[in-house]
Design a protein around this motif. Sequence first.
Motif, PDB file in Angstrom:
ATOM      1  N   ASP A 148      -2.546  12.762   1.067  1.00 55.94           N
ATOM      2  CA  ASP A 148      -1.722  12.439  -0.101  1.00 55.94           C
ATOM      3  C   ASP A 148      -0.377  13.140  -0.096  1.00 55.94           C
ATOM      4  O   ASP A 148       0.577  12.656  -0.714  1.00 55.94           O
ATOM      5  N   TRP A 175       0.041  12.145 -11.020  1.00 51.48           N
ATOM      6  CA  TRP A 175      -0.090  11.431  -9.751  1.00 51.48           C
ATOM      7  C   TRP A 175       0.008   9.927  -9.968  1.00 51.48           C
ATOM      8  O   TRP A 175      -0.554   9.395 -10.941  1.00 51.48           O
ATOM      9  N   PRO A 176       0.709   9.187  -9.093  1.00 55.70           N
ATOM     10  CA  PRO A 176       0.909   7.755  -9.314  1.00 55.70           C
ATOM     11  C   PRO A 176      -0.312   6.892  -9.022  1.00 55.70           C
ATOM     12  O   PRO A 176      -0.236   5.667  -9.176  1.00 55.70           O
ATOM     13  N   GLU A 177      -1.416   7.475  -8.611  1.00 52.08           N
ATOM     14  CA  GLU A 177      -2.643   6.743  -8.343  1.00 52.08           C
ATOM     15  C   GLU A 177      -3.776   7.356  -9.151  1.00 52.08           C
ATOM     16  O   GLU A 177      -3.709   8.531  -9.536  1.00 52.08           O
ATOM     17  N   PRO A 178      -4.868   6.603  -9.428  1.00 53.43           N
ATOM     18  CA  PRO A 178      -5.936   7.119 -10.291  1.00 53.43           C
ATOM     19  C   PRO A 178      -6.761   8.238  -9.676  1.00 53.43           C
ATOM     20  O   PRO A 178      -7.392   9.005 -10.392  1.00 53.43           O
ATOM     21  N   ARG A 179      -6.768   8.346  -8.342  1.00 51.15           N
ATOM     22  CA  ARG A 179      -7.511   9.400  -7.659  1.00 51.15           C
ATOM     23  C   ARG A 179      -6.686   9.925  -6.494  1.00 51.15           C
ATOM     24  O   ARG A 179      -5.833   9.214  -5.947  1.00 51.15           O
ATOM     25  N   ILE A 182       5.415   3.442  -3.977  1.00 52.40           N
ATOM     26  CA  ILE A 182       4.620   4.651  -4.223  1.00 52.40           C
ATOM     27  C   ILE A 182       4.577   4.980  -5.702  1.00 52.40           C
ATOM     28  O   ILE A 182       3.535   5.323  -6.269  1.00 52.40           O
ATOM     29  N   GLU A 184      -6.718  10.764  -2.620  1.00 50.55           N
ATOM     30  CA  GLU A 184      -7.466  10.130  -1.543  1.00 50.55           C
ATOM     31  C   GLU A 184      -7.421  10.994  -0.280  1.00 50.55           C
ATOM     32  O   GLU A 184      -8.202  11.927  -0.134  1.00 50.55           O
ATOM     33  N   ILE A 236       0.849  -1.195   0.000  1.00 51.08           N
ATOM     34  CA  ILE A 236       0.000   0.000   0.000  1.00 51.08           C
ATOM     35  C   ILE A 236       0.886   1.246   0.000  1.00 51.08           C
ATOM     36  O   ILE A 236       1.739   1.413   0.876  1.00 51.08           O
ATOM     37  N   GLY A 237       0.683   2.124  -0.976  1.00 51.78           N
ATOM     38  CA  GLY A 237       1.531   3.304  -1.105  1.00 51.78           C
ATOM     39  C   GLY A 237       1.531   4.184   0.127  1.00 51.78           C
ATOM     40  O   GLY A 237       2.589   4.644   0.576  1.00 51.78           O
ATOM     41  N   HIS A 238       0.353   4.449   0.692  1.00 52.10           N
ATOM     42  CA  HIS A 238       0.288   5.300   1.878  1.00 52.10           C
ATOM     43  C   HIS A 238       1.003   4.655   3.066  1.00 52.10           C
ATOM     44  O   HIS A 238       1.679   5.342   3.837  1.00 52.10           O
TER      45      HIS A 238
END
Length: 366
Positions: free
Chosen positions: A211, A202-206, A191, A208, A156-158
């Motif tokens: 961030d 951004w490396p994620e689609p949304r 990440i 959150e 998980i990136g976070h």
Amino acid sequence: MTIDDRLETRPSDRELLRLLSGGTPEPSFDHLIRMSDDCGMFEHARGPVPKRWHGYCVDDVTRALIVICREPEPAPELVRLAEIYLAFLLHAQDRERGFHNRLGYDRQWHDEPETGEWWGRGVWALGTAASRGPTPWIRAVALERFADGVKLRSTIGHAMAFAALGAAEVADVLPDHQGARELLADAVTVIGRGGSDPAWPWPEPRLEYADAALPEAIIAAGQYLGDEAILRDGLALLDWLLSTATRDGHLSPTPAGGWGLGQPRPGFHQQAIEPAAYADACARAFLVTGNRRWLTGVRMSVDWFLGDNDSRIPMIDDVTGGCFDGLAEDSRNPNQGAESTLCLISTLQLARWLDRIPVDSDPATT
């Protein structure tokens, strides 16, 4: 109109002007103390009154330990709480599987140990206590358990970003700590370093929540691994993220439901974790580069709490020392849970630091 309706009513302009013109308040630990007992820190509150039946969580106990360790001269009562919070984390940690997260008021765990985001926050808190803990024994025990925590990894990136921030704390005082250095490198891989589309790097689609911790972790990795390319990638991501969250000169952060390209801004319900994450990330970017433009991000984060936000509503309860749980378009949530108050404290700690930076310093160009 009920009491709750009155509590949620939009504050007057007089309250806003008083806060904005009266200077930045010092961090208050009154509500942190109110929300804590001999086990840990309660997660939720009704107004400022703790909801004991909701119990405790590692996510908030870690934040509480971090803000006390960030205090240059914590009072004895806070040092005692730091010991309680550290003991909570030791109880939550499983060396092979990660951390539990939720402990009931009956002192029973309600989940199994994992390497979720709370594991990342646990490593962050242990790293912070190892480097900045208020007593030698807190620092020693935290470093020992940090070494166990950084042997694990998350997909998980976070989670990896939060853990990397703890690794950065240890690398700051022990530059050759192998576990810290390896985790920083692996965090960048998990990440991601951003895409090639300038509209959405951004490396994620949304987007959150919290961030800004992701580019901060990448910046920290570039800083402590001595990798200029990683550092530049982290700064570029933070610059883009801060730009998306700036509206009419104030911070307009990602709402609780997240945000994607093309969706309207501002969005609500806004939470205190967002300005706190921006403040941390922008402060690190300034310290690494010396570029004063990053101080604008810290200042906007502070001012979000004071009422310079999309709703023009102050988020600080200067009677209790707490922070209201969320910002709506024309009101604020009257409850003062752990996360919101701890995010307020951490941001005001940076505001105190910000106020001490000479205003006539030459800006850097990095």
